[in-house]
Structure formats: C-alpha cells, structure tokens
Motif scaffolding. Structure first.
Motif, mmCIF file in Angstrom:
data_model
loop_
_atom_site.group_PDB
_atom_site.id
_atom_site.type_symbol
_atom_site.label_atom_id
_atom_site.label_comp_id
_atom_site.label_asym_id
_atom_site.label_seq_id
_atom_site.Cartn_x
_atom_site.Cartn_y
_atom_site.Cartn_z
ATOM 1 N N LYS A 1 -15.323 1.768 -0.759
ATOM 2 C CA LYS A 1 -15.995 1.714 -2.057
ATOM 3 C C LYS A 1 -16.981 0.556 -2.109
ATOM 4 C CE LYS A 1 -12.427 3.840 -4.848
ATOM 5 N NZ LYS A 1 -11.634 3.669 -6.063
ATOM 6 N N ARG B 1 -3.478 3.199 -3.122
ATOM 7 C CA ARG B 1 -4.683 3.245 -3.963
ATOM 8 C C ARG B 1 -5.415 4.557 -3.677
ATOM 9 N NH1 ARG B 1 -1.876 -1.017 -2.974
ATOM 10 N NH2 ARG B 1 -2.830 -3.085 -2.870
ATOM 11 N N ASN B 2 -6.003 5.098 -4.696
ATOM 12 C CA ASN B 2 -6.945 6.209 -4.520
ATOM 13 C C ASN B 2 -6.338 7.469 -3.901
ATOM 14 O OD1 ASN B 2 -8.967 4.266 -5.294
ATOM 15 N ND2 ASN B 2 -8.909 3.542 -3.181
ATOM 16 N N SER C 1 -4.940 4.175 2.766
ATOM 17 C CA SER C 1 -5.103 3.590 1.441
ATOM 18 C C SER C 1 -6.088 2.423 1.492
ATOM 19 C CB SER C 1 -3.740 3.124 0.925
ATOM 20 O OG SER C 1 -3.871 2.361 -0.245
ATOM 21 N N HIS D 1 0.828 -1.218 0.000
ATOM 22 C CA HIS D 1 0.000 0.000 0.000
ATOM 23 C C HIS D 1 0.858 1.261 0.000
ATOM 24 C CE1 HIS D 1 -4.238 -1.152 0.292
ATOM 25 N NE2 HIS D 1 -3.820 -2.240 0.914
ATOM 26 N N THR E 1 -9.768 3.545 2.010
ATOM 27 C CA THR E 1 -10.506 3.984 0.819
ATOM 28 C C THR E 1 -10.984 2.770 0.013
ATOM 29 O OG1 THR E 1 -8.414 4.215 -0.377
ATOM 30 C CG2 THR E 1 -9.358 6.216 0.565
ATOM 31 N N GLU E 2 -10.166 1.728 -0.004
ATOM 32 C CA GLU E 2 -10.592 0.516 -0.724
ATOM 33 C C GLU E 2 -11.796 -0.125 -0.048
ATOM 34 O OE1 GLU E 2 -7.243 -2.174 -1.279
ATOM 35 O OE2 GLU E 2 -7.377 -1.597 -3.399
#
Lengths: 209, 137
Positions: B79, B15-16, B72, B10, B75-76
């Motif tokens: 969603k 991510r994101n 990180s 990560h 945020t995953e």
C-alpha cells in the motif's frame, strides 16, 4: 567404485561389498542402487528388492562382526544404516523417483510456485474455501466436499498412471539428454501429485471429522 | 519451533484479508502455491489509475502461520507504493521483519512470488486495455 582396492589385502574389489580376494567387508557405497546391486531404473520389482534386502541384512548385520576388526565393525554399522535407508527409499515409487531426481541434480524439496499448474491452484483455493465453510458449520459444503474428494481421487489415479508411463519411458531412454528431459517431466508430475495428495488427505480428514 | 511475536501478531490479526474484484482492470490478482506444503496464497492489489499508486491490497492464504503472516505483511508493504516500487520488494525484507527461521523462508518467497504474479496480471490487463482503446491526449 571401479578401481577401488580392498583396504585389507590391496586387491581390486570392483565395487563389491565384500572383497573378492579376502572376503573382508569394504566401505559401503552410499548410492542406494549400487548398494543393492541394481541398475538405476525407476521401475523395480518389489519382490526382488525385498529379497536383496533380506539377503544383505543377513550378510551385514553388526552381530556378525563382533569379533572382526574395528574397521569392519564400523563398516557393518554404516552398511546397515544405508541398507535400511535405501530400502525405505527404493521401496516406494515416489521416494525412489525423488531420489533419482536428486542424484541427477534436480532440486526436489525447493520447488517454486511456477511449478504448480495455475488451474490446480484455483481448484485448491476453492476447496479450501469450502473446507472453511464446513468448519464454521455450513453443512451445504459437505456435498461439495464429497464431489471434490471424488474428483481429487481420480486426479490422483490419473497422476499415478502418468508417473508409471514416465517411469517406463525413463527406463527405456536411449541417452542422457532424453533421460533428463523425462526426469524434468517426472519432477513436474511429482509436484502435482504432492499437491493432490495433500488435498485428498485434507478432504478426507474433514469429512471424517 | 516458536513463532516470533510479529508472526503471531499477523497470524492472530491478519491485515487486509479479503478479496477485490478480479475483473476490475485496475486490480491485479496473483495466485501462487507451494508444492511442498500445499499452501496456497491469493494476493490482490488495486492501483489508482490517476496516481499509479497501489491504494489497496488484499490477501487470502491457506497455509501455515508463517505463510499467512508473510502475505499479511506483503499487503501492508504494497500500500502506498507505485507498481515499480512494489516490484522491488524482496522476500528478504519479509524474512527480516518477521524474523522467519530458515525452514520458513519459502513462505516469504511465496509472498514475493504472489506480489510479482499480481503485478504481472495487472500489467497484462493494462496493456490489453491500452490495445483496445487508444490513449487520448
């Protein structure tokens, strides 16, 4: 410590490091204020503290106990460790305040994010963005950083004088409830200070690089 | 202390990362920080007004590897969840997934706080919106 008796002669010691009757070294208290014979005040006279430190160092040095009983040798080692730790903690106003907070049951190392004022977070975030820009070679960020440094330094000075005033109020507080309310405030100011100090350090490091 | 592979993953491929329009009424922004280490974390989520599902989440974190990895991962996790489901996300899930050591648990707490703050911001915006324009049926 009141009501304790000497391990050697059995006479009451009234919490003294050396038995008033037979002068044997007693098990040292781990309370730094009591150890230094000071009332629990947040404002301490650094000169007085240093004098006490030197005087206790001479009295407690393990070399003085090489021919004493194993109990006293052990106590002198313990006392010397407490002396050094205590001096380090009490000498610095911030660590001193943190020590008092912990003793009064406030958790100090475990702050949650709600302890940090939101407007400061925005400020921190913006600063970090500028630092990142500077790292990738955007020199226009430098000027912004210099402004930030000036601002954070004045914030730090402001926090320090705030802390100073709170120390005075704590030392003058009439009862436990108002003392605790002031400690609560001090805790908040210390959080803010820690944040600001990190920022100042960070900016200074980047500008020096 | 060594970071776990998942933290490293990560950290190296967060991510994101990024930001969403914080003035969008469907976007909630949470800004939190950890006083002890000076970390600061911004987490944003965007709710689809039709379905009530979180369709996007972004973060930007300044801090240690564990703080970056925690946000990180957060945020995953967000969603595809509804707002109510998102409120159920606990820091322990992040600790487990990333195998965080005890000294880094506060990073996961920070991520949970960030989620809560973002949702609180979103709800505040929504109720302000509903107050200004009555719901038409």
């Amino acid at each position: 410590m009141e009501g304790t008796r000497c391990w050697q002669c059995g006479q009451p010691t009234a919490g003294a490091l050396f038995c008033p009757s037979c002068n044997h070294l007693q098990q040292p208290t781990s309370d730094y204020y009591k150890f230094f014979g000071l009332p629990q005040k947040l404002n301490l006279d650094p000169g007085d503290l240093q004098k006490r430190f030197y005087s206790l160092s001479r009295q407690l040095h393990p070399d003085r106990f090489t021919r004493s009983t194993p109990t006293e040798r052990q106590y002198s080692l313990e006392a010397t460790a407490i002396l050094n730790d205590g001096y380090r903690v009490l000498r610095d106003p911030v660590s001193r305040a943190e020590y008092v907070l912990r003793q009064r049951g406030f958790d100090v190392g475990e702050q949650r994010s709600k302890d940090v004022p939101p407007e400061l977070l925005e400020e921190v975030f913006e600063l970090n963005m500028a630092l990142e820009e500077l790292k990738v070679g955007d020199e226009s960020a430098r000027e912004q950083l210099e402004e930030s440094r000036a601002r954070f330094r004045s914030m730090r000075d402001e926090v320090d004088s705030q802390l100073q005033q709170l120390f005075v109020r704590y030392d003058e507080s009439a009862d436990q409830d108002s003392a605790n309310a002031i400690l609560q405030e001090i805790r908040g100011v210390l959080n803010r200070r820690r944040y600001i100090r990190n920022l100042v350090d960070q900016v200074e490091r980047e500008l020096a690089a | 202390m060594a970071y776990s592979d998942k933290v490293l993953d990560h950290y190296n491929n967060p991510r994101n990362v990024g930001s969403l329009d914080k003035n969008d009424p469907n976007v909630g922004t949470g800004m939190v920080g950890a006083p002890e280490c000076g970390d600061v974390m911004k987490l944003q989520l965007k709710v689809n007004p039709e379905t009530g599902i979180i369709e996007d989440a972004k973060f930007k974190t300044f801090g240690c590897g564990s703080a970056i990895a925690s946000s990180s991962l957060a945020t995953e996790m967000l969603k595809g969840k509804t707002v109510e489901q998102a409120l159920e996300i606990k820091n322990t899930a992040i600790v487990q997934e990333l195998s965080l050591p005890p000294v880094k648990i506060h990073c996961s707490v920070l991520a949970e706080d960030a989620i809560k703050a973002a949702i609180a911001d979103y709800k505040k915006k929504q109720s302000a919106l509903q107050a200004s324009q009555p719901v038409s049926k």
